[in-house]
Design a protein around this motif. Structure first.
Motif, PDB file in Angstrom:
ATOM      1  N   UNK A  30       0.893  -1.287  -0.144  1.00  0.00           N
ATOM      2  CA  UNK A  30       0.199  -0.044  -0.030  1.00  0.00           C
ATOM      3  C   UNK A  30       0.662   1.110  -0.004  1.00  0.00           C
ATOM      4  N   UNK A  31       0.390   2.259   0.046  1.00  0.00           N
ATOM      5  CA  UNK A  31       1.018   3.700   0.234  1.00  0.00           C
ATOM      6  C   UNK A  31       0.906   4.310   1.417  1.00  0.00           C
ATOM      7  N   UNK A  32       2.223   4.625   1.924  1.00  0.00           N
ATOM      8  CA  UNK A  32       2.347   5.466   3.009  1.00  0.00           C
ATOM      9  C   UNK A  32       1.827   6.875   2.865  1.00  0.00           C
ATOM     10  N   UNK A  33       0.999   7.568   3.887  1.00  0.00           N
ATOM     11  CA  UNK A  33       0.616   8.795   3.853  1.00  0.00           C
ATOM     12  C   UNK A  33       1.719   9.845   3.234  1.00  0.00           C
ATOM     13  N   UNK A  34       1.268  10.565   2.196  1.00  0.00           N
ATOM     14  CA  UNK A  34       2.274  11.675   1.810  1.00  0.00           C
ATOM     15  C   UNK A  34       3.501  10.912   0.901  1.00  0.00           C
ATOM     16  N   UNK A  36       4.708   9.022  -2.802  1.00  0.00           N
ATOM     17  CA  UNK A  36       4.227   8.548  -4.169  1.00  0.00           C
ATOM     18  C   UNK A  36       4.478   7.180  -4.457  1.00  0.00           C
ATOM     19  N   UNK A  37       5.327   6.331  -3.945  1.00  0.00           N
ATOM     20  CA  UNK A  37       5.340   5.025  -4.253  1.00  0.00           C
ATOM     21  C   UNK A  37       4.596   4.111  -3.070  1.00  0.00           C
ATOM     22  N   UNK A  38       4.465   2.972  -3.577  1.00  0.00           N
ATOM     23  CA  UNK A  38       4.124   2.017  -2.421  1.00  0.00           C
ATOM     24  C   UNK A  38       5.056   1.317  -1.988  1.00  0.00           C
TER      25      UNK A  38
END
Length: 216
Positions: A30-34, A36-38
């Motif tokens: 998933x993506x961390x908040x803020x 662009x990469x997963x």
């Protein structure tokens, strides 16, 4: 920061294949908040991080996918080359007509052999009915036995030709087909990956182990 679980994982090619080497649980993406990469994360660590069970196994997913696909491609190419399947399949296609021809010859000879039991019964019956003499019976019996042996020798020779032909199993052919499909795509589908690989294990030092559905 933990992975934002509102991000859909449906577009991640390696979804459901990733496993933690240490604890055996799945690794989510998933993506961390803020960001662009997963990123990846061990689900067991996420759930029990405060108890320091397992470790995060955090990696940038895009780089992981690129590395995994590169490894799979390399292993598949080595597998095809090592087993020499390409040449075997080409040769097998060339020999299909010859193979069928030999099988047809064998079937014809086997049918002739099966008739010899009837011939033996017929001359024995003629002997019992005094239609032929014992000397005639013995000569006919010897001749039939010699002819039958010649046919059996020819059948064995043809059978050896077939058994000496280098062939691969249907199971191997199936995976060769999947491998060739994989190698033909720049980026394969998840369904195709599922036909080839069982799981991908990642350890806390970011080492990757790929487990195939067949012996690589």
């Amino acid at each position: 920061k933990t992975i934002n679980k509102t991000i859909s994982e449906n577009n991640y090619l390696l979804k459901k294949f990733l496993r933690c080497k240490e604890c055996g649980h799945s690794i989510c993406v998933g993506k961390k908040t803020g960001r662009n990469h997963s990123y990846t994360a061990c689900t067991y660590y996420q759930k029990y991080s405060k108890f320091k069970i397992c470790t995060s196994h955090t990696m940038q997913y895009e780089k992981l996918e690129e590395e995994v696909l590169s490894q799979i491609r390399k292993l598949c190419e080595e597998y095809i080359d090592r087993k020499n399947f390409k040449n075997i399949l080409e040769e097998e296609n060339k020999n299909n007509n010859q193979y069928d021809k030999i099988k047809s010859q064998m079937n014809t000879l086997e049918n002739k052999v099966s008739n010899y039991d009837k011939y033996f019964d017929d001359i024995y019956l003629d002997l019992k009915k005094s239609n032929i003499s014992e000397e005639q019976y013995n000569r006919a019996k010897i001749r039939l036995e010699e002819e039958k042996k010649e046919l059996l020798d020819k059948i064995n020779e043809l059978n050896n030709q077939l058994s000496n032909t280098k062939q691969i199993t249907n199971e191997e052919k199936k995976y060769v087909k999947f491998i060739n499909e994989y190698l033909s795509f720049e980026k394969p589908t998840r369904e195709l990956l599922a036909l080839l690989i069982d799981r991908i294990e990642i350890d806390e030092n970011k080492h990757i182990d790929i487990y195939f559905n067949f012996k690589i």
